[in-house]
Design a protein around this motif. Structure first.
Motif, mmCIF file in Angstrom:
data_model
loop_
_atom_site.group_PDB
_atom_site.id
_atom_site.type_symbol
_atom_site.label_atom_id
_atom_site.label_comp_id
_atom_site.label_asym_id
_atom_site.label_seq_id
_atom_site.Cartn_x
_atom_site.Cartn_y
_atom_site.Cartn_z
ATOM 1 N N ARG A 73 -19.049 10.002 -10.568
ATOM 2 C CA ARG A 73 -17.802 9.463 -11.132
ATOM 3 C C ARG A 73 -16.592 10.180 -10.540
ATOM 4 N N GLN A 74 -16.416 10.010 -9.240
ATOM 5 C CA GLN A 74 -15.294 10.634 -8.550
ATOM 6 C C GLN A 74 -14.694 9.654 -7.551
ATOM 7 N N LEU A 75 -13.382 9.803 -7.336
ATOM 8 C CA LEU A 75 -12.653 8.983 -6.376
ATOM 9 C C LEU A 75 -11.825 9.881 -5.461
ATOM 10 N N THR A 76 -11.650 9.460 -4.220
ATOM 11 C CA THR A 76 -10.688 10.130 -3.355
ATOM 12 C C THR A 76 -9.303 9.554 -3.640
ATOM 13 N N LYS A 77 -8.261 10.239 -3.154
ATOM 14 C CA LYS A 77 -6.901 9.740 -3.352
ATOM 15 C C LYS A 77 -6.723 8.390 -2.657
ATOM 16 N N ASP A 78 -7.302 8.231 -1.469
ATOM 17 C CA ASP A 78 -7.211 6.951 -0.759
ATOM 18 C C ASP A 78 -7.881 5.836 -1.558
ATOM 19 N N GLU A 79 -9.003 6.143 -2.190
ATOM 20 C CA GLU A 79 -9.688 5.131 -2.997
ATOM 21 C C GLU A 79 -8.859 4.755 -4.225
ATOM 22 N N ILE A 80 -8.149 5.711 -4.793
ATOM 23 C CA ILE A 80 -7.260 5.411 -5.925
ATOM 24 C C ILE A 80 -6.192 4.409 -5.487
ATOM 25 N N VAL A 81 -5.606 4.643 -4.324
ATOM 26 C CA VAL A 81 -4.608 3.711 -3.786
ATOM 27 C C VAL A 81 -5.236 2.345 -3.563
ATOM 28 N N GLY A 82 -6.448 2.324 -3.019
ATOM 29 C CA GLY A 82 -7.144 1.059 -2.776
ATOM 30 C C GLY A 82 -7.394 0.273 -4.045
ATOM 31 N N GLN A 83 -7.809 0.969 -5.110
ATOM 32 C CA GLN A 83 -8.087 0.264 -6.373
ATOM 33 C C GLN A 83 -6.806 -0.297 -6.985
ATOM 34 N N CYS A 84 -5.747 0.509 -6.999
ATOM 35 C CA CYS A 84 -4.478 0.027 -7.567
ATOM 36 C C CYS A 84 -3.945 -1.150 -6.762
ATOM 37 N N ILE A 106 0.833 -1.203 0.000
ATOM 38 C CA ILE A 106 0.000 0.000 0.000
ATOM 39 C C ILE A 106 0.869 1.255 0.000
ATOM 40 N N ARG A 107 1.950 1.230 0.779
ATOM 41 C CA ARG A 107 2.830 2.401 0.832
ATOM 42 C C ARG A 107 3.505 2.648 -0.511
ATOM 43 N N GLN A 108 3.921 1.580 -1.185
ATOM 44 C CA GLN A 108 4.548 1.748 -2.500
ATOM 45 C C GLN A 108 3.542 2.241 -3.533
ATOM 46 N N VAL A 109 2.309 1.733 -3.427
ATOM 47 C CA VAL A 109 1.262 2.199 -4.332
ATOM 48 C C VAL A 109 0.970 3.672 -4.069
ATOM 49 N N ALA A 110 0.857 4.037 -2.793
ATOM 50 C CA ALA A 110 0.578 5.429 -2.439
ATOM 51 C C ALA A 110 1.679 6.359 -2.951
ATOM 52 N N GLN A 111 2.930 5.899 -2.860
ATOM 53 C CA GLN A 111 4.043 6.710 -3.355
ATOM 54 C C GLN A 111 3.967 6.872 -4.873
ATOM 55 N N ALA A 112 3.587 5.796 -5.568
ATOM 56 C CA ALA A 112 3.438 5.872 -7.029
ATOM 57 C C ALA A 112 2.347 6.865 -7.411
ATOM 58 N N VAL A 113 1.252 6.874 -6.653
ATOM 59 C CA VAL A 113 0.153 7.809 -6.920
ATOM 60 C C VAL A 113 0.607 9.243 -6.659
ATOM 61 N N GLU A 114 1.315 9.465 -5.534
ATOM 62 C CA GLU A 114 1.824 10.812 -5.216
ATOM 63 C C GLU A 114 2.781 11.307 -6.306
ATOM 64 N N ASN A 115 3.644 10.407 -6.775
ATOM 65 C CA ASN A 115 4.599 10.792 -7.826
ATOM 66 C C ASN A 115 3.875 11.188 -9.103
ATOM 67 N N ARG A 116 2.817 10.440 -9.428
ATOM 68 C CA ARG A 116 2.078 10.755 -10.651
ATOM 69 C C ARG A 116 1.333 12.088 -10.515
ATOM 70 N N ILE A 117 0.796 12.350 -9.340
ATOM 71 C CA ILE A 117 0.109 13.624 -9.116
ATOM 72 C C ILE A 117 1.084 14.775 -9.296
ATOM 73 N N ALA A 118 2.269 14.630 -8.717
ATOM 74 C CA ALA A 118 3.293 15.681 -8.846
ATOM 75 C C ALA A 118 3.700 15.871 -10.303
ATOM 76 N N GLN A 119 3.836 14.761 -11.022
ATOM 77 C CA GLN A 119 4.222 14.840 -12.436
ATOM 78 C C GLN A 119 3.149 15.545 -13.253
#
Length: 518
Positions: free
Chosen positions: A307-318, A248-261
């Motif tokens: 049709r909306q997701l929170t950031k936590d839900e994005i991590v959960g789906q990935c 989960i932490r690695q997924v969350a980091q990947a999501v944060e990196n993509r948001i920053a990008q």
């Protein structure tokens, strides 16, 4: 002092009576089944990796029939393998069975910020499903085909290196590398192959390893401790070696990196273009403020979906797509390879079809759809070795009746998939045989009978089914064009099956003999 002792004794007797009342639930309702042990019921058998629980269900079905009851702590479970009841629960009465069977330590699906598509229910599940569905459409799969094929060709290079000199290999480990590489590249933004050097592999494999019986038993026996145990073990992953939180932490980091990008690209005036992977798709639906839905009035029809997701839900789906995409497809490929190696006549017929329909180095998406016998082989493999049996369970959300059985709210219904897939009333006297030809006249006859559910049934059927089919077909095509699968001294015949969350072969050692007929 006497009053204190009496109070303690009264409380003890009251608690004991409460648990005994739960333990005898099915007996009091006139439904047979294994009783297990006081307090825990059959929970230990359902957590035994050396005797996979879904094979244990098959043995109990032989003894108690196609409908029987078990308990796991305070959880009351009706086990069914009667096709008409399966269809009733999964399809006809979906509105009454829209939740899944979940252990208390898995969190509250209505409140957990990281809840995923597998665990969610009601309106929240509908929203997550609607947002995720385009990812697995035919149009999306066509775009993903090139990535999947790149992973297949990379695996072939590793196979060629490891089989030099005629050495056998354990194909299960190779397939696990392949499926993790695929899901990493299409879901997690991984840009190149990490086969045999992926640091996440040990954590993903550990998720499907030996369950922590104490934790599961505690949550089953004293349900209110479930959320506390979950919070405790999730907050101290290094001490308790919790593999899920590392992922989960690695997924969350990947999501944060993509948001920053994406934010940097927006400032630079760079158009984001088409979504490149699952993270992009979900970020397109991101919102910082999504109201958690109330499921009390849920029905599958007439739902207006936000049709909306929170950031936590994005991590959960990935996270859930990573876990689900890794294990089941690797297992299906392993079972397919074993069955082909032990049925050379089937393998030869399949190779002839692949040679005929796929003559060019690249295998196109349309060519895959022409491989009818390969389709039969994959479906027959999933019949013989159903993988997602633990997903074929539902929770009764409203008191109802199925067949002649009154079902109370909160009771779980678990399908004995292994028995269902070997039922001679559905499949004939040769039900125990591996016979791909049984599918040549189509599969509607089996689906209509409610007798074939490798990916579940009804609205909650596995969303990744078509992606799994494409991965398996594409890789098998490339392997069988180049090699013939053969058993060796290390091959377990029959396979030794292990696992509690999924049922896995212990190993799948085979020889891959280069073909001399091409």
């Amino acid at each position: 002092m006497i009053n204190i002792y009496l109070a303690i004794i009264t409380a003890f007797v009251g608690v004991l009576s409460y648990y005994l009342w739960a333990w005898t639930y099915w007996r009091r309702r006139g439904i047979s089944g294994p009783t297990g042990y006081p307090l825990i019921g059959c929970a230990l058998e359902m957590l035994d990796s050396e005797n996979p629980p879904y094979l244990q269900l098959k043995e109990w079905t032989k003894e108690y029939g196609k409908v029987y009851g078990i308990t796991e702590g305070m959880m009351k479970i009706l086990v069914i393998s009667e096709p008409t009841l399966v269809e009733e629960v999964f399809v006809k009465q979906y509105d009454n069975f829209y939740g899944r069977k979940l252990y208390p330590i898995q969190g509250d699906p209505n409140k957990d910020k990281l809840v995923n598509l597998f665990a969610s229910q009601g309106h929240r599940w509908k929203r997550l499903r609607t947002i995720s569905s385009p990812t697995f459409s035919n149009n999306s799969l066509r775009k993903l085909k090139t990535t999947v094929e790149d992973c297949a060709l990379e695996l072939l290079r590793h196979i060629e290196n490891q089989t030099a000199g005629g050495k056998p290999i354990d194909l299960l480990t190779f397939y696990q590398e392949f499926t993790l590489d695929v899901i990493g590249r299409i879901a997690m933004g991984q840009t190149d192959s990490q086969m045999f050097q992926n640091p996440m592999l040990k954590y993903v494999k550990a998720v499907f390893g030996e369950p922590r019986k104490f934790i599961f038993l505690s949550g089953a026996i004293v349900p209110w401790t479930g959320p506390l145990l979950r919070k405790f073990f999730m907050s101290l992953p290094n001490i308790f070696k919790n593999p899920a939180i590392h992922i989960i932490r690695q997924v969350a980091q990947a999501v944060e990196n993509r948001i920053a990008q994406r934010e940097a690209d927006e400032k630079a005036g760079i158009d984001p273009g088409e979504p490149q992977d699952f993270i992009d798709l979900f970020l397109d639906a991101k919102s910082d403020d999504v109201e958690i839905e109330n499921n009390e009035d849920f029905t599958k029809a007439g739902i207006k979906v936000t049709r909306q997701l929170t950031k936590d839900e994005i991590v959960g789906q990935c996270f859930v797509f990573l876990i689900a995409g890794f294990d089941t497809t690797a297992l299906s490929l392993s079972y397919s390879s074993f069955l082909l190696a032990t049925h050379p006549e089937v393998q030869k017929k399949l190779q002839e079809e692949i040679d005929r329909e796929c003559p060019d180095p690249e295998i196109t998406f349309d060519q895959l759809s022409k491989l009818k016998y390969l389709e039969c082989v994959v479906k027959e493999t999933l019949r013989k070795y159903p993988l997602g049996a633990m997903a074929n369970a539902r929770r009764c959300m409203r008191a109802t009746k199925i067949g002649n059985y009154e079902i109370e709210e909160g009771v779980d219904i678990l399908c004995d998939t292994w028995t269902l897939h070997a039922d001679k009333n559905i499949w004939g006297e040769d039900a125990e045989e591996f016979k791909p030809e049984r599918w040549e006249n189509g599969d509607e006859q089996f689906f209509q009978k409610g007798g074939y559910i490798p990916f579940g049934l009804g609205p909650r059927q596995c969303i990744g089914m078509r992606l799994a089919y494409m991965e398996e077909k594409l890789l098998l095509c490339h392997i069988l064009r180049k090699y013939t699968l053969e058993t060796c001294k290390k091959t377990q015949i029959p396979l030794k099956l292990i696992g509690s969350r999924t049922t896995s072969p212990e190993t799948v050692w085979l020889n891959l003999k280069p073909r001399d007929d091409i």
